[in-house]
Motif scaffolding. Structure first.
Motif, PDB file in Angstrom:
ATOM      1  N   LEU A   1       0.835  -1.196   0.000  1.00  0.00           N
ATOM      2  CA  LEU A   1       0.000   0.000   0.000  1.00  0.00           C
ATOM      3  C   LEU A   1       0.872   1.250   0.000  1.00  0.00           C
ATOM      4  N   LYS A   2       0.317   2.340  -0.535  1.00  0.00           N
ATOM      5  CA  LYS A   2       0.997   3.629  -0.530  1.00  0.00           C
ATOM      6  C   LYS A   2       0.049   4.696   0.016  1.00  0.00           C
ATOM      7  N   LYS A   3       0.620   5.737   0.561  1.00  0.00           N
ATOM      8  CA  LYS A   3      -0.208   6.844   1.041  1.00  0.00           C
ATOM      9  C   LYS A   3      -1.019   7.380  -0.129  1.00  0.00           C
ATOM     10  N   GLY A   4      -2.290   7.630   0.140  1.00  0.00           N
ATOM     11  CA  GLY A   4      -3.193   8.087  -0.907  1.00  0.00           C
ATOM     12  C   GLY A   4      -3.999   6.970  -1.536  1.00  0.00           C
ATOM     13  N   ASP A   5      -3.652   5.710  -1.244  1.00  0.00           N
ATOM     14  CA  ASP A   5      -4.381   4.585  -1.822  1.00  0.00           C
ATOM     15  C   ASP A   5      -5.817   4.511  -1.291  1.00  0.00           C
TER      16      ASP A   5
ATOM     17  N   GLN B   1     -21.556  -0.370  14.539  1.00  0.00           N
ATOM     18  CA  GLN B   1     -21.375   0.814  13.697  1.00  0.00           C
ATOM     19  C   GLN B   1     -20.619   1.939  14.408  1.00  0.00           C
ATOM     20  N   GLU B   2     -20.865   2.111  15.702  1.00  0.00           N
ATOM     21  CA  GLU B   2     -20.148   3.159  16.435  1.00  0.00           C
ATOM     22  C   GLU B   2     -18.664   2.843  16.503  1.00  0.00           C
ATOM     23  N   SER B   3     -18.337   1.593  16.775  1.00  0.00           N
ATOM     24  CA  SER B   3     -16.934   1.183  16.836  1.00  0.00           C
ATOM     25  C   SER B   3     -16.273   1.319  15.466  1.00  0.00           C
ATOM     26  N   LEU B   4     -17.018   0.989  14.413  1.00  0.00           N
ATOM     27  CA  LEU B   4     -16.477   1.118  13.064  1.00  0.00           C
ATOM     28  C   LEU B   4     -16.152   2.574  12.746  1.00  0.00           C
ATOM     29  N   GLN B   5     -17.042   3.477  13.112  1.00  0.00           N
ATOM     30  CA  GLN B   5     -16.803   4.899  12.848  1.00  0.00           C
ATOM     31  C   GLN B   5     -15.601   5.425  13.620  1.00  0.00           C
ATOM     32  N   ARG B   6     -15.373   4.859  14.811  1.00  0.00           N
ATOM     33  CA  ARG B   6     -14.186   5.264  15.580  1.00  0.00           C
ATOM     34  C   ARG B   6     -12.901   4.731  14.952  1.00  0.00           C
ATOM     35  N   ALA B   7     -13.032   3.638  14.191  1.00  0.00           N
ATOM     36  CA  ALA B   7     -11.848   2.998  13.605  1.00  0.00           C
ATOM     37  C   ALA B   7     -11.415   3.640  12.289  1.00  0.00           C
ATOM     38  N   LEU B   8     -12.344   4.188  11.537  1.00  0.00           N
ATOM     39  CA  LEU B   8     -12.023   4.689  10.203  1.00  0.00           C
ATOM     40  C   LEU B   8     -10.926   5.764  10.204  1.00  0.00           C
ATOM     41  N   PRO B   9     -10.905   6.674  11.199  1.00  0.00           N
ATOM     42  CA  PRO B   9      -9.816   7.663  11.223  1.00  0.00           C
ATOM     43  C   PRO B   9      -8.425   7.034  11.320  1.00  0.00           C
ATOM     44  N   PHE B  10      -8.343   5.834  11.897  1.00  0.00           N
ATOM     45  CA  PHE B  10      -7.043   5.145  11.965  1.00  0.00           C
ATOM     46  C   PHE B  10      -6.507   4.881  10.557  1.00  0.00           C
ATOM     47  N   LEU B  11      -7.390   4.404   9.661  1.00  0.00           N
ATOM     48  CA  LEU B  11      -6.961   4.168   8.286  1.00  0.00           C
ATOM     49  C   LEU B  11      -6.581   5.480   7.608  1.00  0.00           C
ATOM     50  N   GLU B  12      -7.322   6.531   7.916  1.00  0.00           N
ATOM     51  CA  GLU B  12      -7.015   7.840   7.328  1.00  0.00           C
ATOM     52  C   GLU B  12      -5.671   8.361   7.823  1.00  0.00           C
ATOM     53  N   GLU B  13      -5.347   8.078   9.087  1.00  0.00           N
ATOM     54  CA  GLU B  13      -4.050   8.489   9.624  1.00  0.00           C
ATOM     55  C   GLU B  13      -2.900   7.744   8.952  1.00  0.00           C
TER      56      GLU B  13
ATOM     57  N   GLY C   1      -2.826   7.370   5.922  1.00  0.00           N
ATOM     58  CA  GLY C   1      -2.738   8.000   4.610  1.00  0.00           C
ATOM     59  C   GLY C   1      -3.638   7.380   3.567  1.00  0.00           C
ATOM     60  N   LEU C   2      -4.620   6.568   4.023  1.00  0.00           N
ATOM     61  CA  LEU C   2      -5.501   5.866   3.102  1.00  0.00           C
ATOM     62  C   LEU C   2      -6.847   6.562   2.984  1.00  0.00           C
ATOM     63  N   THR C   3      -7.487   6.396   1.846  1.00  0.00           N
ATOM     64  CA  THR C   3      -8.876   6.823   1.683  1.00  0.00           C
ATOM     65  C   THR C   3      -9.749   5.569   1.664  1.00  0.00           C
ATOM     66  N   ILE C   4     -11.040   5.738   1.977  1.00  0.00           N
ATOM     67  CA  ILE C   4     -11.873   4.587   2.321  1.00  0.00           C
ATOM     68  C   ILE C   4     -13.104   4.502   1.433  1.00  0.00           C
ATOM     69  N   LYS C   5     -13.388   3.268   1.005  1.00  0.00           N
ATOM     70  CA  LYS C   5     -14.627   2.964   0.299  1.00  0.00           C
ATOM     71  C   LYS C   5     -15.359   1.893   1.091  1.00  0.00           C
ATOM     72  N   LEU C   6     -16.544   2.197   1.586  1.00  0.00           N
ATOM     73  CA  LEU C   6     -17.301   1.247   2.387  1.00  0.00           C
ATOM     74  C   LEU C   6     -18.156   0.343   1.497  1.00  0.00           C
ATOM     75  N   GLY C   7     -18.122  -0.939   1.786  1.00  0.00           N
ATOM     76  CA  GLY C   7     -18.996  -1.870   1.090  1.00  0.00           C
ATOM     77  C   GLY C   7     -20.446  -1.631   1.473  1.00  0.00           C
ATOM     78  N   LYS C   8     -21.352  -2.007   0.587  1.00  0.00           N
ATOM     79  CA  LYS C   8     -22.775  -1.749   0.824  1.00  0.00           C
ATOM     80  C   LYS C   8     -23.326  -2.534   2.009  1.00  0.00           C
ATOM     81  N   SER C   9     -22.794  -3.733   2.252  1.00  0.00           N
ATOM     82  CA  SER C   9     -23.359  -4.557   3.323  1.00  0.00           C
ATOM     83  C   SER C   9     -22.768  -4.251   4.701  1.00  0.00           C
TER      84      SER C   9
END
Length: 307
Positions: A8-12, A25-37, A39-47
């Motif tokens: 992986l590379k920053k910006g991926d 869902q609350e725990s998931l929302q707390r976790a997403l900033p970790f991936l952003e830190e 350097g990653l951007t996030i695409k959530l699956g529909k399910s």
């Protein structure tokens, strides 16, 4: 050895999916900033936000997310939001040829162990046994060392596990090299007799589990013994067995006694106490790369999981 996914590379862009139970869902929302830190951007699956009884959406919805993330050329890696139950329901419906043509980082553990085995065997891809977003990263007890383990996705480096991480105990000494495979003990057992039965011949077998009483672990290990898994394996890495205390029965063997019963007479290296599994810190490892288990020095060395 299996094919290594690209680092992986920053910006991926990375995908987040829920192949098993609905993640908190609350725990998931707390976790997403970790991936952003990272350097990653996030695409959530529909399910990821869907619920179908004890599943995160129907089999068709969860499978569609898995396929879509592997097929999307803009997605560089896939992280599982959580475990629970349900990943194995997808295994015989997955397009492994497509995954083989689109290799990328795939990360999770626990119920995801079934997919690690299936993808490793039929798509010939190295995958990663590591903490999940809602189940682990989003929890207050998530350990800094667990977070640092994600660094192996960005730069290829050998992993060295020593007693600096946590105390280890050798059941059988010796030194062995082989691809490391396995994961959650219950999921390994559930595949026995199917086309996804874990091939351990000449390999280092990793086992871990949670909330299993000693007699339950005993039953699983006995089935694996009679399935000749321990005769075929080159070595055994015993990870964390969280909450493995007797509850239903006052009289019980200890987990140490159970492990000694099944592993004490083997002629291969067996070491227990690794912080791999439902624990903090959680030492993340690639599955399918070459590893070296030294039962005498109590060390585990694993080659990089990305190229």
């Amino acid at each position: 050895m299996r094919k290594l996914p690209k680092r992986l590379k920053k910006g991926d862009l990375v995908g987040v999916i829920a192949p098993s139970s609905p993640p908190d869902q609350e725990s998931l929302q707390r976790a997403l900033p970790f991936l952003e830190e990272l350097g990653l951007t996030i695409k959530l699956g529909k399910s990821v936000s869907a619920t179908h009884g004890y599943l995160a959406g129907t089999d068709e919805e969860r499978l569609a997310d898995l396929h879509a993330m592997f097929e999307d050329p803009e997605v560089s890696g896939i992280f599982c939001a959580g475990g629970g139950y349900g990943a194995a329901r997808l295994a015989d419906k997955i397009d492994y040829a497509m995954i083989k043509e689109n290799p990328k980082v795939f990360w999770g553990y626990s119920d995801i162990s079934f997919l690690h085995t299936a993808i490793g065997e039929y798509a010939d891809l190295v995958t990663f046994h590591g903490p999940m977003l809602a189940s682990d990263v989003g929890k207050p007890e998530f350990h800094e060392r667990s977070g640092r383990m994600f660094g192996q996705l960005f730069k290829p480096f050998e992993l060295h596990y020593t007693e600096e991480v946590a105390p280890l105990e050798t059941i059988i000494g010796g030194i062995v090299q082989g691809a490391m495979v396995g994961g959650n003990l219950s999921l390994i057992r559930s595949a026995i007799g199917t086309k996804f039965d874990l091939d351990v011949k000449g390999k280092i077998l990793l086992i871990e589990d949670i909330d299993k009483e000693p007699y339950e672990v005993d039953g699983i290990l006995n089935q694996m013994r009679m399935s000749r898994k321990f005769d075929e394996a080159a070595g055994i890495v015993i990870g964390d067995f969280k909450n493995a205390e007797p509850k239903k029965r006052k009289a019980s063997l200890t987990m140490d006694q159970v492990f000694n019963d099944y592993f004490g007479a083997l002629k291969i290296p067996v070491v227990k106490g690794f912080k791999i599994g439902h624990c903090e810190p959680h030492f993340s490892v690639p599955l399918g790369t070459l590893a070296r288990l030294d039962g005498d020095a109590k060390t585990l060395t694993i080659l990089p999981g990305v190229e």
